[in-house]
Design a protein around this motif. Structure first.
Motif, PDB file in Angstrom:
ATOM      1  N   PHE A  20       0.835  -1.052   0.039  1.00 28.54           N
ATOM      2  CA  PHE A  20      -0.019   0.028  -0.092  1.00 28.54           C
ATOM      3  C   PHE A  20       0.698   1.387  -0.065  1.00 28.54           C
ATOM      4  O   PHE A  20       0.657   2.068  -0.970  1.00 28.54           O
ATOM      5  CB  PHE A  20      -0.804   0.011   1.331  1.00 28.54           C
ATOM      6  N   LEU A  21       1.986   1.346   0.737  1.00 26.36           N
ATOM      7  CA  LEU A  21       3.052   2.446   0.815  1.00 26.36           C
ATOM      8  C   LEU A  21       3.389   2.789  -0.403  1.00 26.36           C
ATOM      9  O   LEU A  21       3.789   3.788  -0.647  1.00 26.36           O
ATOM     10  CB  LEU A  21       3.763   2.401   2.304  1.00 26.36           C
ATOM     11  N   ALA A  22       3.769   1.601  -0.941  1.00 27.53           N
ATOM     12  CA  ALA A  22       4.778   1.736  -2.455  1.00 27.53           C
ATOM     13  C   ALA A  22       3.640   2.231  -3.478  1.00 27.53           C
ATOM     14  O   ALA A  22       4.055   3.181  -4.121  1.00 27.53           O
ATOM     15  CB  ALA A  22       5.106   0.426  -2.794  1.00 27.53           C
ATOM     16  N   PHE A  23       2.375   1.904  -3.244  1.00 25.62           N
ATOM     17  CA  PHE A  23       1.634   2.367  -4.317  1.00 25.62           C
ATOM     18  C   PHE A  23       1.228   3.911  -3.943  1.00 25.62           C
ATOM     19  O   PHE A  23       1.260   4.749  -5.105  1.00 25.62           O
ATOM     20  CB  PHE A  23      -0.095   1.782  -4.074  1.00 25.62           C
ATOM     21  N   MET A  24       1.058   4.487  -2.670  1.00 24.32           N
ATOM     22  CA  MET A  24       1.019   5.693  -2.479  1.00 24.32           C
ATOM     23  C   MET A  24       2.291   6.598  -3.051  1.00 24.32           C
ATOM     24  O   MET A  24       1.950   7.725  -3.429  1.00 24.32           O
ATOM     25  CB  MET A  24       0.736   5.986  -1.112  1.00 24.32           C
ATOM     26  N   GLU A  25       3.291   6.077  -2.860  1.00 27.93           N
ATOM     27  CA  GLU A  25       4.535   6.663  -3.236  1.00 27.93           C
ATOM     28  C   GLU A  25       4.696   6.987  -4.867  1.00 27.93           C
ATOM     29  O   GLU A  25       4.819   7.808  -5.458  1.00 27.93           O
ATOM     30  CB  GLU A  25       5.884   6.072  -2.750  1.00 27.93           C
ATOM     31  N   LYS A  26       4.162   5.861  -5.486  1.00 25.87           N
ATOM     32  CA  LYS A  26       4.045   5.790  -6.953  1.00 25.87           C
ATOM     33  C   LYS A  26       3.036   6.706  -7.463  1.00 25.87           C
ATOM     34  O   LYS A  26       3.095   7.359  -8.335  1.00 25.87           O
ATOM     35  CB  LYS A  26       3.862   4.366  -7.383  1.00 25.87           C
ATOM     36  N   GLY A  27       1.884   6.790  -6.767  1.00 21.81           N
ATOM     37  CA  GLY A  27       0.755   7.682  -7.238  1.00 21.81           C
ATOM     38  C   GLY A  27       1.041   9.032  -6.762  1.00 21.81           C
ATOM     39  O   GLY A  27      -0.132   9.973  -7.059  1.00 21.81           O
ATOM     40  N   ARG A  28       1.960   9.488  -5.976  1.00 19.05           N
ATOM     41  CA  ARG A  28       1.919  10.837  -5.372  1.00 19.05           C
ATOM     42  C   ARG A  28       1.794  11.756  -6.655  1.00 19.05           C
ATOM     43  O   ARG A  28       1.090  12.752  -6.151  1.00 19.05           O
ATOM     44  CB  ARG A  28       3.395  11.004  -4.548  1.00 19.05           C
ATOM     45  N   THR A  29       2.700  11.727  -7.680  1.00 23.58           N
ATOM     46  CA  THR A  29       2.453  12.863  -8.718  1.00 23.58           C
ATOM     47  C   THR A  29       0.931  12.800  -9.051  1.00 23.58           C
ATOM     48  O   THR A  29       0.308  14.046  -9.576  1.00 23.58           O
ATOM     49  CB  THR A  29       3.328  12.711  -9.652  1.00 23.58           C
ATOM     50  N   VAL A  30       0.488  11.746  -9.342  1.00 28.00           N
ATOM     51  CA  VAL A  30      -1.067  11.748  -9.808  1.00 28.00           C
ATOM     52  C   VAL A  30      -1.766  12.265  -8.877  1.00 28.00           C
ATOM     53  O   VAL A  30      -2.864  13.202  -9.099  1.00 28.00           O
ATOM     54  CB  VAL A  30      -1.332  10.174 -10.419  1.00 28.00           C
ATOM     55  N   PHE A  31      -1.799  12.076  -7.556  1.00 28.26           N
ATOM     56  CA  PHE A  31      -2.702  12.553  -6.519  1.00 28.26           C
ATOM     57  C   PHE A  31      -2.492  14.156  -6.495  1.00 28.26           C
ATOM     58  O   PHE A  31      -3.495  14.803  -6.568  1.00 28.26           O
ATOM     59  CB  PHE A  31      -2.430  12.020  -5.240  1.00 28.26           C
ATOM     60  N   GLU A  32      -1.410  14.588  -6.741  1.00 27.40           N
ATOM     61  CA  GLU A  32      -1.110  16.111  -6.281  1.00 27.40           C
ATOM     62  C   GLU A  32      -1.724  16.694  -7.480  1.00 27.40           C
ATOM     63  O   GLU A  32      -2.277  17.734  -7.521  1.00 27.40           O
ATOM     64  CB  GLU A  32       0.311  16.359  -6.160  1.00 27.40           C
ATOM     65  N   ARG A  33      -1.609  16.181  -8.940  1.00 27.48           N
ATOM     66  CA  ARG A  33      -1.819  16.925 -10.072  1.00 27.48           C
ATOM     67  C   ARG A  33      -3.568  16.900  -9.977  1.00 27.48           C
ATOM     68  O   ARG A  33      -4.192  17.834 -10.533  1.00 27.48           O
ATOM     69  CB  ARG A  33      -1.588  16.067 -11.200  1.00 27.48           C
ATOM     70  N   GLU A  34      -4.049  15.869  -9.354  1.00 22.45           N
ATOM     71  CA  GLU A  34      -5.594  15.944  -9.484  1.00 22.45           C
ATOM     72  C   GLU A  34      -6.025  16.807  -8.332  1.00 22.45           C
ATOM     73  O   GLU A  34      -7.145  16.610  -8.090  1.00 22.45           O
ATOM     74  CB  GLU A  34      -6.329  14.208  -9.618  1.00 22.45           C
ATOM     75  N   GLY A  35      -5.298  17.309  -7.520  1.00 20.15           N
ATOM     76  CA  GLY A  35      -6.025  17.837  -6.350  1.00 20.15           C
ATOM     77  C   GLY A  35      -5.959  17.079  -4.981  1.00 20.15           C
ATOM     78  O   GLY A  35      -6.853  17.618  -4.261  1.00 20.15           O
ATOM     79  N   VAL A  36      -5.858  16.092  -5.050  1.00 22.90           N
ATOM     80  CA  VAL A  36      -5.872  15.108  -3.742  1.00 22.90           C
ATOM     81  C   VAL A  36      -4.638  15.523  -3.040  1.00 22.90           C
ATOM     82  O   VAL A  36      -3.767  14.545  -3.124  1.00 22.90           O
ATOM     83  CB  VAL A  36      -6.031  13.637  -4.232  1.00 22.90           C
ATOM     84  N   ARG A  37      -4.930  16.271  -1.983  1.00 22.14           N
ATOM     85  CA  ARG A  37      -3.641  16.423  -0.964  1.00 22.14           C
ATOM     86  C   ARG A  37      -3.809  16.044   0.397  1.00 22.14           C
ATOM     87  O   ARG A  37      -2.926  15.986   0.920  1.00 22.14           O
ATOM     88  CB  ARG A  37      -3.600  18.241  -1.047  1.00 22.14           C
ATOM     89  N   THR A  38      -5.046  15.876   1.008  1.00 19.66           N
ATOM     90  CA  THR A  38      -5.215  15.546   2.144  1.00 19.66           C
ATOM     91  C   THR A  38      -6.044  14.120   2.142  1.00 19.66           C
ATOM     92  O   THR A  38      -6.920  13.825   1.738  1.00 19.66           O
ATOM     93  CB  THR A  38      -6.142  16.466   2.910  1.00 19.66           C
TER      94      THR A  38
END
Length: 96
Positions: free
Chosen positions: A60-78
């Motif tokens: 799960f933590l590896a997924f969160m790290e890989k997805g970080r740029t996607v989450f930030e680009r889409e406005g998922v910050r919290t």
């Protein structure tokens, strides 16, 4: 050890979730290793809730790290994850 991950996204919306999921789907690593099952929906408090089952917390933590740029680009910050041990996970096979 399998884990249940519950993610609360205060202020998250269905539209944001769907756009983020489409963007993740465009990566060459999605669906991520270790994901067993996924569900999402409104949390009743004006936000979004995701409940996942993962083979391990590390995956799960590896997924969160890989997805970080996607989450930030889409406005998922919290993102407020809760991880707990799963003593049993049953996933119904997809129909043929």
């Amino acid at each position: 050890m399998a884990v249940i991950v519950t993610i609360e996204i205060p202020g998250g919306t269905r539209e944001q979730y769907e756009k983020t999921t489409r963007s993740l789907g465009e990566t060459d690593w999605f669906p991520p290793a270790g994901l067993l099952a996924h569900a999402a929906g409104p949390d009743g408090d004006g936000g979004w809730r995701i409940v996942d089952f993962w083979e391990s917390e590390d995956e799960f933590l590896a997924f969160m790290e890989k997805g970080r740029t996607v989450f930030e680009r889409e406005g998922v910050r919290t993102v407020l994850p809760t991880v707990q041990e799963a003593t049993h996970v049953m996933v119904r096979p997809a129909p043929n």
